[in-house]
Design a protein around this motif. Structure first.
Motif, mmCIF file in Angstrom:
data_model
loop_
_atom_site.group_PDB
_atom_site.id
_atom_site.type_symbol
_atom_site.label_atom_id
_atom_site.label_comp_id
_atom_site.label_asym_id
_atom_site.label_seq_id
_atom_site.Cartn_x
_atom_site.Cartn_y
_atom_site.Cartn_z
ATOM 1 N N THR A 45 -10.864 0.750 4.697
ATOM 2 C CA THR A 45 -10.460 1.786 3.581
ATOM 3 C C THR A 45 -9.299 2.570 3.641
ATOM 4 N N LEU A 46 -8.791 2.538 2.304
ATOM 5 C CA LEU A 46 -7.379 3.192 2.249
ATOM 6 C C LEU A 46 -8.053 4.963 1.726
ATOM 7 N N LEU A 55 -8.874 0.718 -12.657
ATOM 8 C CA LEU A 55 -8.359 -0.056 -11.960
ATOM 9 C C LEU A 55 -8.966 -0.535 -10.628
ATOM 10 N N GLY A 56 -10.047 0.096 -10.072
ATOM 11 C CA GLY A 56 -10.932 -0.464 -9.130
ATOM 12 C C GLY A 56 -11.006 0.507 -8.000
ATOM 13 N N ALA A 57 -10.635 1.696 -8.071
ATOM 14 C CA ALA A 57 -10.487 2.904 -6.806
ATOM 15 C C ALA A 57 -12.223 3.273 -6.924
ATOM 16 N N ASP A 98 -13.467 -2.255 2.368
ATOM 17 C CA ASP A 98 -12.112 -2.338 1.860
ATOM 18 C C ASP A 98 -11.448 -1.602 0.700
ATOM 19 N N ALA A 99 -12.215 -0.299 0.378
ATOM 20 C CA ALA A 99 -12.079 0.058 -0.856
ATOM 21 C C ALA A 99 -10.875 0.997 -0.821
ATOM 22 N N VAL A 100 -10.120 1.424 -1.989
ATOM 23 C CA VAL A 100 -9.369 2.386 -2.216
ATOM 24 C C VAL A 100 -10.104 3.412 -2.620
ATOM 25 N N VAL A 101 -10.396 4.482 -1.474
ATOM 26 C CA VAL A 101 -11.185 5.647 -2.003
ATOM 27 C C VAL A 101 -10.240 6.874 -2.304
ATOM 28 N N VAL A 102 -10.398 7.373 -3.543
ATOM 29 C CA VAL A 102 -9.446 8.456 -4.187
ATOM 30 C C VAL A 102 -10.227 9.814 -4.043
ATOM 31 N N THR A 142 -2.067 -1.054 -3.404
ATOM 32 C CA THR A 142 -2.675 -2.415 -3.358
ATOM 33 C C THR A 142 -1.853 -3.650 -2.921
ATOM 34 N N SER A 143 -0.448 -3.619 -2.750
ATOM 35 C CA SER A 143 0.212 -4.492 -2.518
ATOM 36 C C SER A 143 0.130 -5.240 -1.455
ATOM 37 N N ASP A 144 -0.434 -4.630 -0.321
ATOM 38 C CA ASP A 144 -0.608 -5.500 0.953
ATOM 39 C C ASP A 144 -1.949 -5.470 1.154
ATOM 40 N N ARG A 145 -2.945 -5.183 0.341
ATOM 41 C CA ARG A 145 -4.342 -5.272 0.535
ATOM 42 C C ARG A 145 -5.010 -6.787 0.206
#
Length: 198
Positions: free
Chosen positions: A2-3, A25-27, A106-110, A195-198
């Motif tokens: 998770t980011l 965008l998917g966050a 693997d989520a981007v959690v904002v 998300t470039s390196d995810r």
């Protein structure tokens, strides 16, 4: 993995626009303003504690929190605001933890939080994003877009942390002095970097 992305900005900064775009965008967006409302819904321990501390005048006839009445008290009295925060912040933290636990690994959690810096939450985030614009422009937008009286807008800004303190905590700054389209383009570019390196 998770980011965790902290998203903040002063009132009228455009943070909600950024948050909505990141969700598109998917966050996975954890909106602390929404959690703050949940924490004081009718029947919650939070609302009961607020009523006990501030009296019946801050509860509407339908049993819900009378936000304008409470706001009139806490924005004019620092001690009252601290008392309110002592009631609501632990409940909001618990609700947020449940949202994060439910997110995919693997989520981007904002973490969309107006008080990210003030509450010391920036350090717990992998990336801190600040939506920024000059205070005079914030005041103008609050007056023109939200219909606030100028004095009220200035009082709300004064109650928040300084622009300088927010910017010191930032890893990424989204300048919102331009159009909505400019801001959305900046968010899209930010998402590409995140998300470039995810």
């Amino acid at each position: 993995m998770t980011l965790h992305v902290g998203l903040t900005g002063g009132i009228g900064s455009g943070k909600s626009t950024v948050s909505a775009r990141l969700a598109e965008l998917g966050a996975v967006v954890v909106d602390y303003d929404l959690l703050a409302r949940e924490a004081v819904e009718p029947g919650t321990p939070g609302l009961a504690a607020i009523r006990e501390r501030f009296g019946d005048t801050v509860v509407a006839a339908d049993g819900s929190l009378d936000r304008p009445a409470l706001g009139a008290v806490v924005f004019a009295d620092e001690a009252a605001r601290r008392d309110l925060e002592a009631i609501t912040h632990p409940a909001i933290r618990d609700l947020a933890a449940a949202r994060v636990a439910a997110a995919p690994d693997d989520a981007v959690v904002v973490h969309d939080h107006p008080l990210l810096v003030e509450m010391g939450m920036a350090a717990a985030c992998d990336v801190v994003v600040v939506v920024d614009l000059p205070p005079e422009l914030q005041v103008r937008r609050l007056v023109e877009q939200r219909g606030m009286a100028e004095d009220d807008a200035r009082a709300r800004l004064a109650a928040q942390t300084s622009r300088e303190r927010r910017l010191e905590a930032a890893d990424e700054v989204l300048d919102n002095q331009g159009s909505r389209e400019d801001l959305l383009a900046a968010v899209d570019a930010l998402w590409a970097r995140l998300t470039s390196d995810r």
